[in-house]
Design an enzyme around this catalytic site. Structure first.
Site, PDB file in Angstrom:
ATOM      1  NE  ARG A  38      29.188 109.398  48.156  1.00  9.62           N
ATOM      2  CZ  ARG A  38      28.881 108.134  47.911  1.00  9.62           C
ATOM      3  NH1 ARG A  38      29.630 107.417  47.079  1.00  9.62           N
ATOM      4  NH2 ARG A  38      27.848 107.569  48.491  1.00  9.62           N
ATOM      5  CE  LYS A 199      18.662 101.107  44.285  1.00  3.40           C
ATOM      6  NZ  LYS A 199      20.023 101.477  44.540  1.00  3.40           N
ATOM      7  N   GLY A 350      21.984 107.795  46.904  1.00  4.15           N
ATOM      8  CA  GLY A 350      22.931 108.098  45.844  1.00  4.15           C
ATOM      9  C   GLY A 350      22.329 108.961  44.743  1.00  4.15           C
ATOM     10  N   GLY A 373      23.385 103.672  50.507  1.00  2.00           N
ATOM     11  CA  GLY A 373      23.036 102.537  51.366  1.00  2.00           C
ATOM     12  C   GLY A 373      23.388 102.765  52.831  1.00  2.00           C
TER      13      GLY A 373
END
Ligand code: ADP
Ligand code: 3PG
Ligand code: MG
Length: 393
Positions: A38, A199, A350, A373
């Protein structure tokens, strides 16, 4: 897609430019940057500003310190890495509301950088508190949004500040929006989506939004377990996210109406207590003490076959417990196949970006988002507050 005003011709020489970056990177237990992707991806914007003579003030968060100063979440290791990448010092200022911060920003010279300490040390950041946003905004004269990974958050530094200053999108945000829009605005078909990870409750809206828009949905990883359970599979001792029976049944019904082909595992690679050697079982025949850790070889072949002939592929989430080499083969084989076939291939998530790198299969992708997200919400076609606030091109 609505294009946002870009950095292009903004007059920045000698001006204080606030740049929201997403430097929320993983750290090692010793507190060093574990993966600098990043930071590296922000360099085009930072180099552009430096070359144009801007005085750049960087804004970011790291982790979730919940509005309190917590040294475990300091951006110092990031400043260290960034200054190595830029080849010049990146000093830090602690509190955007302090006289010290005002002085430090006022003393910046053309081409210099300053990084503000983790904005989430202040409760006003996540609350988008107007006083806190105004404190940040007065440090600069214009605002550049380059934190694609955080544009799904309506926080002071992503919404409050651009509401108070002339604003535009940075080069990373422009690129992310351009690439990910190809999945939202009329993707070239056949369009297949490969989704794994964990998730399930979080990812169900993504899966539902793809019904009718994607031609094939390949579901693996722990994400597949509630779907397999609904189809009557026996998953032994595997933990299956509970309470989703109604949603999963509704999902299958909608998939049928929408004509989207849902491809689920047929066999699984199983871990059993007391042995190191995994075994493969059909989904109807997982031993009572078995734990499902990866898709099996028949499923790998089926997934690979389902990708052949596609024009667009979107991937999120490993197909197994890929951190363990015994359970990485499903992810490696299926994603590895993307390098062999034509088409536009995009990855996001991620953990996904890191896994693709570690397994050596990132080369099968034309683009891997820096967003987790944020990218998943974008692909669902949702409005992202950090983009909505920016002026259109
Ligand atoms: P992303 O962050 O890319 O969206 P997730 O956070 O949803 O992905 O999921 C990543 C995690 O899911 C990984 O840590 C991976 O090991 C785990 N996972 C995937 N499949 C399995 C499985 N069968 N058993 C246990 N963990 C799994
Ligand atoms: C991310 O890593 O997804 C972004 O940096 C946003 O972080 P958050 O989920 O803690 O808001
Ligand atoms: Mg994750």
């Amino acid at each position: 897609m609505v294009a946002k005003r870009g950095l292009g011709s903004a007059p920045v020489r000698g001006r204080r430019v606030l740049v929201r970056v997403d430097f929320n990177v993983p750290l090692t237990p010793a507190g060093q940057v574990a993966d600098d992707r990043r930071i590296v991806e922000s360099l085009p914007t930072l180099n552009h500003l430096r070359a144009a003579g801007a005085r750049t003030i960087l804004l970011s968060h790291l982790g979730r310190p919940n509005g309190r100063h917590d040294p475990r979440f300091t951006l110092r290791p990031v400043a260290h890495r960034l200054s190595a990448l830029l080849g010049q010092p990146v000093p830090m200022a602690d509190d955007p509301g302090s006289v010290k911060a005002i002085e430090m920003t006022a003393r910046l010279e053309n081409g210099q950088f300053l990084l503000l300490e983790n904005l989430r040390f202040h409760p006003g950041e996540e609350a988008n508190d107007p006083t806190f946003a105004a404190q940040i905004a007065r440090l600069g004269e214009l605002f550049v949004e380059d934190a694609f990974g955080t544009v799904h958050r309506a926080h002071a530094s992503t919404v409050g500040v651009p509401q108070r200053l002339p604003s535009c999108a940075g080069l990373l945000v422009e690129r992310e929006v351009r690439e990910l829009s190809r999945l939202v605005d009329a993707p070239e078909r056949p369009y297949a989506v490969v989704v794994g990870g964990a998730k399930v409750a979080d990812k169900l809206p993504l899966l539902e939004s793809l019904l009718g828009r994607a031609d094939r949905l390949l579901i693996g990883g722990a994400l597949s377990f509630p779907f397999l359970a609904a189809r009557g599979a026996q998953l032994g001792g595997t933990a299956v996210e509970a309470g989703l029976e109604t949603e999963v049944a509704a999902f299958f019904a909608k998939a049928k109406d929408a004509g989207t082909d849902v491809v689920l595992p047929e066999d699984l690679t199983i871990e059993r207590p007391g042995t190191n050697e995994p075994s493969v079982h059909a989904i109807e025949a997982v031993p009572a003490d078995g734990l499902a850790r990866d898709i099996g070889p028949r499923t790998r072949a089926r997934f690979i076959e389902s990708l052949d002939g596609t024009r667009t592929v979107f991937w999120n989430g490993p197909l197994g417990l890929a951190e363990d080499p015994r359970f990485a083969e499903g992810t490696r084989a299926v994603l590895g196949h993307l390098a062999e076939i034509a088409g536009y291939h995009v990855g996001a998530g991620g953990d996904s970006a890191r896994v693709a790198q570690e397994l050596g299969v990132a080369n099968g992708f034309q683009f891997i988002s820096t967003g987790g997200g944020a990218a998943l919400e974008f692909v669902q076609g949702l409005e992202l507050p950090g983009l909505a606030v920016l002026p259109d091109a």
